[in-house]
Design an enzyme around this catalytic site. Structure first.
Site, PDB file in Angstrom:
ATOM      1  N   ASP A  65       0.862  -1.185   0.000  1.00 57.29           N
ATOM      2  CA  ASP A  65       0.000   0.000   0.000  1.00 57.29           C
ATOM      3  C   ASP A  65       0.904   1.243   0.000  1.00 57.29           C
ATOM      4  OD1 ASP A  65      -1.676   2.124   0.666  1.00 57.29           O
ATOM      5  OD2 ASP A  65      -2.880   0.927   2.048  1.00 57.29           O
ATOM      6  N   SER A 143      -4.204  14.868 -13.032  1.00 58.88           N
ATOM      7  CA  SER A 143      -5.503  14.763 -13.701  1.00 58.88           C
ATOM      8  C   SER A 143      -5.964  16.162 -14.096  1.00 58.88           C
ATOM      9  CB  SER A 143      -6.510  14.148 -12.732  1.00 58.88           C
ATOM     10  OG  SER A 143      -7.814  14.299 -13.239  1.00 58.88           O
ATOM     11  N   TYR A 156     -11.180  14.466  -4.538  1.00 58.55           N
ATOM     12  CA  TYR A 156     -10.321  14.015  -5.645  1.00 58.55           C
ATOM     13  C   TYR A 156      -9.628  15.205  -6.313  1.00 58.55           C
ATOM     14  CZ  TYR A 156      -8.750  11.672  -9.889  1.00 58.55           C
ATOM     15  OH  TYR A 156      -7.971  11.180 -10.917  1.00 58.55           O
ATOM     16  N   SER A 159      -6.971  16.709  -4.138  1.00 58.94           N
ATOM     17  CA  SER A 159      -5.774  15.856  -3.987  1.00 58.94           C
ATOM     18  C   SER A 159      -4.930  15.923  -5.253  1.00 58.94           C
ATOM     19  CB  SER A 159      -6.169  14.408  -3.674  1.00 58.94           C
ATOM     20  OG  SER A 159      -6.678  13.744  -4.813  1.00 58.94           O
ATOM     21  N   LYS A 160      -5.568  16.026  -6.418  1.00 61.58           N
ATOM     22  CA  LYS A 160      -4.811  16.090  -7.671  1.00 61.58           C
ATOM     23  C   LYS A 160      -4.203  17.480  -7.885  1.00 61.58           C
ATOM     24  CE  LYS A 160      -4.984  11.883  -9.242  1.00 61.58           C
ATOM     25  NZ  LYS A 160      -3.772  11.074  -9.363  1.00 61.58           N
TER      26      LYS A 160
HETATM   27  N1  LIG Z   1      -9.234   6.810 -15.503  1.00 63.77           N
HETATM   28  C1  LIG Z   1      -9.243   8.105 -15.747  1.00 63.77           C
HETATM   29  O1  LIG Z   1     -10.090   8.627 -16.518  1.00 63.77           O
HETATM   30  C2  LIG Z   1      -8.218   9.003 -15.106  1.00 63.77           C
HETATM   31  C3  LIG Z   1      -8.235  10.387 -15.424  1.00 63.77           C
HETATM   32  C4  LIG Z   1      -7.302  11.221 -14.840  1.00 63.77           C
HETATM   33  C5  LIG Z   1      -6.344  10.697 -13.987  1.00 63.77           C
HETATM   34  N2  LIG Z   1      -6.344   9.362 -13.679  1.00 63.77           N
HETATM   35  C6  LIG Z   1      -5.325   8.872 -12.752  1.00 63.77           C
HETATM   36  O2  LIG Z   1      -4.667   7.757 -13.322  1.00 63.77           O
HETATM   37  C7  LIG Z   1      -4.207   6.885 -12.292  1.00 63.77           C
HETATM   38  C8  LIG Z   1      -4.697   5.469 -12.553  1.00 63.77           C
HETATM   39  O3  LIG Z   1      -6.114   5.485 -12.650  1.00 63.77           O
HETATM   40  P1  LIG Z   1      -6.925   4.238 -13.224  1.00 63.77           P
HETATM   41  O4  LIG Z   1      -8.118   4.774 -13.884  1.00 63.77           O
HETATM   42  O5  LIG Z   1      -6.017   3.340 -13.979  1.00 63.77           O
HETATM   43  O6  LIG Z   1      -7.370   3.539 -11.832  1.00 63.77           O
HETATM   44  P2  LIG Z   1      -7.767   2.051 -11.489  1.00 63.77           P
HETATM   45  O7  LIG Z   1      -8.240   1.304 -12.674  1.00 63.77           O
HETATM   46  O8  LIG Z   1      -8.664   2.150 -10.299  1.00 63.77           O
HETATM   47  O9  LIG Z   1      -6.378   1.405 -10.997  1.00 63.77           O
HETATM   48  C9  LIG Z   1      -5.752   1.861  -9.841  1.00 63.77           C
HETATM   49  C10 LIG Z   1      -4.573   0.980  -9.506  1.00 63.77           C
HETATM   50  O10 LIG Z   1      -3.959   1.505  -8.323  1.00 63.77           O
HETATM   51  C11 LIG Z   1      -3.921   0.488  -7.308  1.00 63.77           C
HETATM   52  N3  LIG Z   1      -4.005   1.163  -6.006  1.00 63.77           N
HETATM   53  C12 LIG Z   1      -5.004   1.923  -5.507  1.00 63.77           C
HETATM   54  N4  LIG Z   1      -4.701   2.346  -4.270  1.00 63.77           N
HETATM   55  C13 LIG Z   1      -3.467   1.857  -3.987  1.00 63.77           C
HETATM   56  C14 LIG Z   1      -2.613   1.945  -2.863  1.00 63.77           C
HETATM   57  N5  LIG Z   1      -2.959   2.608  -1.760  1.00 63.77           N
HETATM   58  N6  LIG Z   1      -1.406   1.322  -2.917  1.00 63.77           N
HETATM   59  C15 LIG Z   1      -1.026   0.630  -4.024  1.00 63.77           C
HETATM   60  N7  LIG Z   1      -1.800   0.514  -5.115  1.00 63.77           N
HETATM   61  C16 LIG Z   1      -3.009   1.107  -5.089  1.00 63.77           C
HETATM   62  C17 LIG Z   1      -5.114  -0.422  -7.639  1.00 63.77           C
HETATM   63  O11 LIG Z   1      -5.015  -1.730  -7.096  1.00 63.77           O
HETATM   64  P3  LIG Z   1      -5.511  -2.067  -5.577  1.00 63.77           P
HETATM   65  O12 LIG Z   1      -6.853  -1.443  -5.435  1.00 63.77           O
HETATM   66  O13 LIG Z   1      -5.515  -3.560  -5.519  1.00 63.77           O
HETATM   67  O14 LIG Z   1      -4.498  -1.477  -4.678  1.00 63.77           O
HETATM   68  C18 LIG Z   1      -4.969  -0.460  -9.170  1.00 63.77           C
HETATM   69  O15 LIG Z   1      -3.938  -1.323  -9.548  1.00 63.77           O
HETATM   70  C19 LIG Z   1      -4.708   7.497 -10.985  1.00 63.77           C
HETATM   71  O16 LIG Z   1      -3.688   8.311 -10.443  1.00 63.77           O
HETATM   72  C20 LIG Z   1      -5.871   8.359 -11.428  1.00 63.77           C
HETATM   73  O17 LIG Z   1      -6.158   9.382 -10.531  1.00 63.77           O
HETATM   74  C21 LIG Z   1      -7.272   8.503 -14.219  1.00 63.77           C
END
Ligand SMILES: NC(=O)c1ccc[n+]([C@@H]2O[C@H](COP(=O)([O-])OP(=O)(O)OC[C@H]3O[C@@H](n4cnc5c(N)ncnc54)[C@H](OP(=O)(O)O)[C@@H]3O)[C@@H](O)[C@H]2O)c1
Length: 274
Positions: A65, A143, A156, A159-160
């Site tokens: 984590d 983000s 959110y 934090s970003k």
């Molecule tokens: N998707 C979008 O549209 C979008 C847009 C802007 C920015 N982002 C950013 O892109 C990044 C990835 O997003 P995503 O959409 O790919 O998210 P996601 O599908 O929810 O994947 C998140 C990953 O992070 C892991 N994780 C979460 N909390 C954790 C912790 N405390 N320690 C270690 N691992 C952790 C999760 O696994 P576990 O839960 O098993 O730990 C998972 O592998 C994030 O920073 C998000 O804010 C995403």
């Protein structure tokens, strides 16, 4: 100017069992990097590790984590024990949430800031001395939600937004060390079906499927991350909508505030009929 090559470099990608992190891990591996996967849940992490191994890539998976400093020290130690060095750290792990400041419980705020902020500070602190030695890269996943305070996404978006000053401070602190610091403002991206968010009450729910509008594929997002490392870019804004919002906010902030206020009113009407 010759590009920085990721070939044979050792890269930790936090939060890489699925989603954007997994796509970055694959993109780096495809260019010859040795990648360290990470997430809290063991099963999806092992599944992703097996997938990448079957593709012929050199990977390690470390469960942990990122909001816990000891876990990050272990992540770094296992990486160095296995691959001997660290060149690249992608601070990608984060969670998302929904809810106004009034509705969101203090525990949800605490969890968001612990994971989204301490969760990038901890791995950076744990890995920094190794990345100084290799003059490598530390890249953060921002983000477009962090360009302004977003009603209903207060925890959110704040934090970003905090990442911007954190990354700026780190960049200035590392001037002259040869370490590259990057921040990618990611726009709307195709989500994994199982992606979750936290409600104002702290429940975990699956993110509803988004409409196609202005979405980027995870693979394309990952390509931008790799390009950013190769070109040692400080900031990148992904998607045309992201670029439009960034420039628009600079020159016409009132228009965006008005649009956000209207959207917030619509949400309130749907939720409470007011
Ligand atoms: N998707 C979008 O549209 C979008 C847009 C802007 C920015 N982002 C950013 O892109 C990044 C990835 O997003 P995503 O959409 O790919 O998210 P996601 O599908 O929810 O994947 C998140 C990953 O992070 C892991 N994780 C979460 N909390 C954790 C912790 N405390 N320690 C270690 N691992 C952790 C999760 O696994 P576990 O839960 O098993 O730990 C998972 O592998 C994030 O920073 C998000 O804010 C995403």
């Amino acid at each position: 100017m010759s590009r920085y090559s990721v070939k044979d470099k050792v890269a930790i990608v936090t939060g890489s069992s699925q989603g954007i992190g997994k796509a970055i891990a694959i993109a780096l591996s495809a260019k010859g990097a040795k990648v360290v996967l990470n997430s809290r849940s063991l099963e999806p992490l092992q599944k992703t590790k097996t997938e990448l191994k079957e593709m012929g890539y050199d990977v390690l998976a470390v469960q942990g984590d990122v909001s816990v400093y000891d876990d990050c020290e272990r992540l770094v130690k296992e990486t160095v024990d296995t691959f001997g060095q660290i060149d690249i750290l992608i601070n990608n792990a984060a969670i998302s949430s929904e809810g106004s400041i009034e509705d969101t419980s203090p525990e949800v705020f605490e969890k968001m800031f612990k994971i989204n902020l301490m969760g990038v500070i901890n791995p950076t602190k744990a890995a920094l001395s190794y990345i100084r030695k290799t003059k490598g890269s530390i890249v953060f996943t921002g983000s477009i939600s962090g360009f302004m305070g977003l009603p209903n996404y207060s925890a959110y978006s704040s934090s970003k937004m905090a990442l911007t000053s954190l990354v700026h401070a780190l960049k200035l602190e590392l001037v002259g060390t040869g370490v590259h610091v990057g921040l990618n403002y990611v726009g709307f991206t195709e989500n994994e079906e199982q992606k979750t968010f936290i409600t104002a009450e702290g429940k975990s729910e699956v993110v509803p499927v988004r409409k196609q509008f202005a979405k980027m594929s995870r693979e394309k997002v990952a390509k931008h991350f790799v390009k950013g490392i190769e070109r040692r870019k400080y900031k990148q804004t992904l998607t045309w909508l992201g670029k439009f919002i960034r420039v628009g906010l600079q020159y016409f902030p009132q228009i965006f505030e008005m649009a956000m206020t209207l959207a917030w009113k619509r949400i309130q009407k749907k939720r409470h009929g007011i």
